[in-house]
Every structure is written in C-alpha cells, then in structure tokens.
Write a protein that holds these residues in place. Structure first.
Motif, PDB file in Angstrom:
ATOM      1  N   HIS A 128      41.218   8.691 -48.182  1.00  0.00           N
ATOM      2  CA  HIS A 128      40.967   9.729 -47.174  1.00  0.00           C
ATOM      3  C   HIS A 128      39.518  10.224 -47.234  1.00  0.00           C
ATOM      4  CE1 HIS A 128      41.849  13.004 -44.445  1.00  0.00           C
ATOM      5  NE2 HIS A 128      41.259  13.824 -45.287  1.00  0.00           N
ATOM      6  N   THR A 133      35.803   5.076 -44.982  1.00  0.00           N
ATOM      7  CA  THR A 133      36.751   5.659 -44.030  1.00  0.00           C
ATOM      8  C   THR A 133      36.023   6.580 -43.064  1.00  0.00           C
ATOM      9  OG1 THR A 133      38.533   5.501 -45.651  1.00  0.00           O
ATOM     10  CG2 THR A 133      38.869   7.015 -43.814  1.00  0.00           C
ATOM     11  N   ASP A 134      35.142   7.395 -43.603  1.00  0.00           N
ATOM     12  CA  ASP A 134      34.364   8.305 -42.767  1.00  0.00           C
ATOM     13  C   ASP A 134      33.530   7.529 -41.746  1.00  0.00           C
ATOM     14  OD1 ASP A 134      33.458  10.983 -42.090  1.00  0.00           O
ATOM     15  OD2 ASP A 134      31.544  10.404 -43.014  1.00  0.00           O
ATOM     16  N   ARG A 137      35.771   6.095 -39.014  1.00  0.00           N
ATOM     17  CA  ARG A 137      36.210   7.140 -38.062  1.00  0.00           C
ATOM     18  C   ARG A 137      35.079   7.556 -37.129  1.00  0.00           C
ATOM     19  NH1 ARG A 137      39.666  10.057 -42.526  1.00  0.00           N
ATOM     20  NH2 ARG A 137      41.713   9.229 -42.020  1.00  0.00           N
ATOM     21  N   LYS A 138      33.853   7.586 -37.655  1.00  0.00           N
ATOM     22  CA  LYS A 138      32.720   7.924 -36.790  1.00  0.00           C
ATOM     23  C   LYS A 138      32.476   6.825 -35.762  1.00  0.00           C
ATOM     24  CE  LYS A 138      30.323  11.060 -39.847  1.00  0.00           C
ATOM     25  NZ  LYS A 138      29.261  11.248 -40.814  1.00  0.00           N
ATOM     26  N   LYS A 139      32.650   5.581 -36.190  1.00  0.00           N
ATOM     27  CA  LYS A 139      32.445   4.450 -35.285  1.00  0.00           C
ATOM     28  C   LYS A 139      33.527   4.407 -34.210  1.00  0.00           C
ATOM     29  CE  LYS A 139      31.738  -0.534 -35.359  1.00  0.00           C
ATOM     30  NZ  LYS A 139      31.714  -1.736 -36.202  1.00  0.00           N
ATOM     31  N   ASN A 140      34.778   4.690 -34.605  1.00  0.00           N
ATOM     32  CA  ASN A 140      35.891   4.668 -33.669  1.00  0.00           C
ATOM     33  C   ASN A 140      36.925   5.707 -34.110  1.00  0.00           C
ATOM     34  OD1 ASN A 140      38.081   4.213 -32.037  1.00  0.00           O
ATOM     35  ND2 ASN A 140      38.369   2.070 -32.611  1.00  0.00           N
ATOM     36  N   PRO A 141      36.896   6.890 -33.506  1.00  0.00           N
ATOM     37  CA  PRO A 141      37.838   7.954 -33.902  1.00  0.00           C
ATOM     38  C   PRO A 141      39.309   7.558 -33.769  1.00  0.00           C
ATOM     39  CG  PRO A 141      36.125   8.834 -32.478  1.00  0.00           C
ATOM     40  CD  PRO A 141      35.976   7.334 -32.473  1.00  0.00           C
ATOM     41  N   LEU A 142      39.593   6.544 -32.979  1.00  0.00           N
ATOM     42  CA  LEU A 142      40.975   6.108 -32.778  1.00  0.00           C
ATOM     43  C   LEU A 142      41.324   4.866 -33.611  1.00  0.00           C
ATOM     44  CD1 LEU A 142      41.127   6.578 -28.891  1.00  0.00           C
ATOM     45  CD2 LEU A 142      41.841   8.182 -30.683  1.00  0.00           C
ATOM     46  N   LEU A 146      42.035   1.486 -41.084  1.00  0.00           N
ATOM     47  CA  LEU A 146      41.057   2.227 -41.858  1.00  0.00           C
ATOM     48  C   LEU A 146      40.883   1.573 -43.235  1.00  0.00           C
ATOM     49  CD1 LEU A 146      42.091   5.872 -40.933  1.00  0.00           C
ATOM     50  CD2 LEU A 146      40.064   4.611 -40.154  1.00  0.00           C
TER      51      LEU A 146
END
Length: 175
Positions: A128, A133-134, A137-142, A146
């Motif tokens: 997490h 992972t960060d 998520r920044k590249k693709n929030p959806l 992961l």
C-alpha cells in the motif's frame, strides 16, 4: 564532531544489476570506498539498495564476488531499500507473488553468505505504501494491476516474500 556511536553509511543503488550500469556502479563504489579509506575518512557501512528489478540481468555469483570485495575493505554491508519490482511478472497475483518471493529469497540467500552483511532493510513494508504503487496510481488512478514488491500486502498481511525473507534470515543465523 561525529558521535562515535553513529554509523556512517555510504548508500548506493543499482549494484545488483549485472549490466553496464551495474558493473560501472560496482567499480565506482569500490574505488570510492578505497579513496575514502585512503584519505582517512571514517566509513562504517556500505549500503546496497536492494531494488531487485528482474528486467535487468543479475548474476548471483558475480554479485557475491562484489559483496566479498566490499567486505575485504572492512566495512559492514547493509541491504537497504529491499524490494522486488514485479512489472515484468504475470498479472496473476499468486503466480506473481511466488516469483517475487523466489527472486527475493534467492538474492538474500546468496548475499547473506557474507558475514559482513549485517542488515536487510525493506523499502517500506506494505505494498500500500510502496513507491511503485504510488507511481502506478499517479500514472493511472483506475489501475487494477498494482505492484506487489514488499513483504506485506495492502492490508498488512504476510505474503510469500515475507516467508522467503524469514527463511533466508533464519538460514543465515550467525553466532
């Protein structure tokens, strides 16, 4: 003035790679340690960032020779920022976790053969909070796939990498 109890650590990345980048880092790091020691600079520990990236070649025997060369310089060695990047592994979580554990376990079993290796420090504990992972998520929030590079999952549950790390550390117990 430096507190005599404080460990002075030189920390470097990419040394585990067995390509032009990794080999240059190794040679440069050995040279730098030699220069610092020759100049009388106190150096207690060399940290090797253990960001294992299976996309790059890794030769366990050649890496072990490098770690031995560092140990010959009378410094302790820490594996810092240990994790296993999994972007080249299959999407299936169970398969990916198994491959991550095998990669990390083999690396630690090899490097822990050297008594100068005194610490293994994970780069975070839970997926997490992973840098990877960060970034995903920044590249693709959806994003649904992961990264899973660390010993605990997003719910702080032990993963196969945790067990591989424990086995490697148990196998390296020293008196």
């Amino acid at each position: 003035v430096v507190d005599k109890k404080t460990k002075l650590v030189l920390n470097e990345a990419q040394a585990e790679r067995d390509d032009d980048v990794g080999l240059a880092v190794r040679a440069g790091l050995l040279r730098l340690v030699d220069e610092l020691q020759h100049a009388g600079v106190r150096l207690d520990v060399v940290g090797l960032q253990g960001h294992l990236q299976p996309r790059y070649p890794h030769d366990p025997q050649r890496f072990l020779e490098f770690v031995h060369a560092l140990a010959e310089r009378k410094v302790d060695i820490y594996i810092t920022e240990f994790d296993v990047r999994d972007d080249t592994f299959p999407d299936d979580v169970a398969t990916r976790d198994k491959m991550i554990a095998e990669t990390g376990g083999k690396f630690l079993e090899t490097v822990l053969q050297v008594p100068a290796v005194k610490a293994v420090i994970a780069w975070q504990l839970s997926d997490h909070y992973s840098f990877y992972t960060d970034a995903a998520r920044k590249k693709n929030p959806l994003a649904e796939r992961l990264p899973r590079p660390l010993p605990f999952d997003e719910n702080m549950q032990k993963k196969p990498l945790w067990y591989a790390m424990a086995r490697a550390l148990e196998g390296a117990k020293r008196s």
